[in-house]
Design a protein around this motif. Structure first.
Motif, PDB file in Angstrom:
ATOM      1  N   THR A  50       0.812  -1.075  -0.111  1.00 34.71           N
ATOM      2  CA  THR A  50       0.145   0.134   0.036  1.00 34.71           C
ATOM      3  C   THR A  50       0.835   1.303   0.040  1.00 34.71           C
ATOM      4  OG1 THR A  50      -1.625  -1.060   1.365  1.00 34.71           O
ATOM      5  CG2 THR A  50      -1.785   1.192   1.167  1.00 34.71           C
ATOM      6  N   TRP A  51       1.697   1.162   0.870  1.00 31.35           N
ATOM      7  CA  TRP A  51       2.831   2.423   0.738  1.00 31.35           C
ATOM      8  C   TRP A  51       3.453   2.663  -0.506  1.00 31.35           C
ATOM      9  CZ3 TRP A  51       2.783   6.376   3.153  1.00 31.35           C
ATOM     10  CH2 TRP A  51       2.753   6.690   4.625  1.00 31.35           C
ATOM     11  N   ALA A  52       3.917   1.427  -1.198  1.00 33.48           N
ATOM     12  CA  ALA A  52       4.557   1.770  -2.604  1.00 33.48           C
ATOM     13  C   ALA A  52       3.575   2.303  -3.349  1.00 33.48           C
ATOM     14  CB  ALA A  52       5.038   0.251  -2.987  1.00 33.48           C
ATOM     15  N   GLU A  53       2.121   1.854  -3.597  1.00 33.53           N
ATOM     16  CA  GLU A  53       1.257   2.300  -4.193  1.00 33.53           C
ATOM     17  C   GLU A  53       0.921   3.941  -3.928  1.00 33.53           C
ATOM     18  OE1 GLU A  53      -3.452   1.669  -5.318  1.00 33.53           O
ATOM     19  OE2 GLU A  53      -2.540   0.095  -4.150  1.00 33.53           O
ATOM     20  N   LEU A  54       1.120   4.184  -2.481  1.00 35.37           N
ATOM     21  CA  LEU A  54       0.613   5.501  -2.246  1.00 35.37           C
ATOM     22  C   LEU A  54       1.785   6.599  -2.692  1.00 35.37           C
ATOM     23  CD1 LEU A  54      -0.714   5.219   1.281  1.00 35.37           C
ATOM     24  CD2 LEU A  54      -2.084   5.756  -0.704  1.00 35.37           C
ATOM     25  N   ILE A  55       2.880   6.159  -2.587  1.00 31.26           N
ATOM     26  CA  ILE A  55       4.290   7.171  -2.967  1.00 31.26           C
ATOM     27  C   ILE A  55       4.166   7.024  -4.454  1.00 31.26           C
ATOM     28  CG2 ILE A  55       5.336   6.774  -0.745  1.00 31.26           C
ATOM     29  CD1 ILE A  55       7.586   4.878  -2.357  1.00 31.26           C
ATOM     30  N   SER A  56       3.620   6.395  -5.256  1.00 29.65           N
ATOM     31  CA  SER A  56       3.800   6.233  -6.577  1.00 29.65           C
ATOM     32  C   SER A  56       2.625   7.309  -7.307  1.00 29.65           C
ATOM     33  CB  SER A  56       3.940   5.155  -7.286  1.00 29.65           C
ATOM     34  OG  SER A  56       2.536   4.428  -7.179  1.00 29.65           O
ATOM     35  N   GLY A  57       1.684   7.641  -6.340  1.00 27.74           N
ATOM     36  CA  GLY A  57       0.516   8.351  -6.823  1.00 27.74           C
ATOM     37  C   GLY A  57       0.775   9.853  -6.505  1.00 27.74           C
ATOM     38  N   PRO A  58      -0.319  10.579  -6.724  1.00 25.11           N
ATOM     39  CA  PRO A  58      -0.339  12.103  -6.222  1.00 25.11           C
ATOM     40  C   PRO A  58      -0.011  12.187  -4.625  1.00 25.11           C
ATOM     41  CG  PRO A  58      -2.428  11.490  -7.516  1.00 25.11           C
ATOM     42  CD  PRO A  58      -1.948  10.289  -7.003  1.00 25.11           C
ATOM     43  N   PHE A  59       0.776  13.403  -4.176  1.00 25.37           N
ATOM     44  CA  PHE A  59       1.202  13.537  -2.999  1.00 25.37           C
ATOM     45  C   PHE A  59       0.154  13.673  -2.121  1.00 25.37           C
ATOM     46  CE2 PHE A  59       2.401  16.557   0.470  1.00 25.37           C
ATOM     47  CZ  PHE A  59       3.415  15.713   1.038  1.00 25.37           C
ATOM     48  N   ASP A  60      -1.287  14.565  -2.378  1.00 28.74           N
ATOM     49  CA  ASP A  60      -2.035  14.565  -1.535  1.00 28.74           C
ATOM     50  C   ASP A  60      -3.065  13.366  -1.208  1.00 28.74           C
ATOM     51  OD1 ASP A  60      -1.762  17.426  -1.321  1.00 28.74           O
ATOM     52  OD2 ASP A  60      -2.944  17.926  -2.873  1.00 28.74           O
ATOM     53  N   TRP A  61      -3.095  12.362  -2.316  1.00 32.17           N
ATOM     54  CA  TRP A  61      -3.660  11.082  -1.936  1.00 32.17           C
ATOM     55  C   TRP A  61      -3.064  10.482  -0.910  1.00 32.17           C
ATOM     56  CZ3 TRP A  61      -2.371   6.463  -4.529  1.00 32.17           C
ATOM     57  CH2 TRP A  61      -3.236   5.140  -4.205  1.00 32.17           C
ATOM     58  N   MET A  62      -1.697  10.350  -1.041  1.00 30.06           N
ATOM     59  CA  MET A  62      -0.830   9.601  -0.122  1.00 30.06           C
ATOM     60  C   MET A  62      -1.203  10.396   1.457  1.00 30.06           C
ATOM     61  SD  MET A  62       2.513   9.987   1.683  1.00 30.06           S
ATOM     62  CE  MET A  62       3.338  11.181   0.785  1.00 30.06           C
ATOM     63  N   VAL A  63      -1.113  11.638   1.456  1.00 24.03           N
ATOM     64  CA  VAL A  63      -1.396  12.472   2.681  1.00 24.03           C
ATOM     65  C   VAL A  63      -2.706  12.024   3.134  1.00 24.03           C
ATOM     66  CG1 VAL A  63      -1.704  14.872   3.612  1.00 24.03           C
ATOM     67  CG2 VAL A  63       0.354  14.281   2.126  1.00 24.03           C
TER      68      VAL A  63
END
Length: 109
Positions: A53-66
């Motif tokens: 999940t972290w790998a997916e989040l950091i590859s997407g938009p910053f605001d989504w990860m946040v």
């Protein structure tokens, strides 16, 4: 909220604030290296899924990860417990985040 969860939230919020303030920090690369290191150390499918999940989040938009990583839900708490941004905060910044938890009313017991 338990003290442990409050500490994890405060530390992660401090990381996010620093990343927002300094867009030149290579947070994706930092997180990728941490995720690679953690994959060799963690055991169990739930930890592996969290790293995925972290790998997916950091590859997407910053605001989504946040949004996902700061959420006050089970996923947000799991992500913060296995945070790949170690080393982003200085010791002084870590201590400031920890002091902010100490100033908040806590649970008894």
């Amino acid at each position: 909220m338990s003290r442990k969860v409050a500490i994890q939230l405060a530390l992660h919020a401090a990381v996010i604030a620093k990343l927002r303030a300094d867009p030149s920090i290579p947070y994706v690369q930092i997180a990728e290296r941490s995720i690679d290191r953690m994959r060799s150390a963690v055991r169990g499918p739930s930890m592996g899924r969290c790293l995925d999940t972290w790998a997916e989040l950091i590859s997407g938009p910053f605001d989504w990860m946040v949004s996902v990583s700061l959420a006050d839900d089970e996923l947000g708490r799991e992500l913060r417990a296995l945070n790949p941004f170690t080393g982003v905060l200085t010791q002084e910044e870590r201590l400031a985040a920890l002091r902010s938890v100490d100033r908040q009313p806590g649970e008894c017991g």
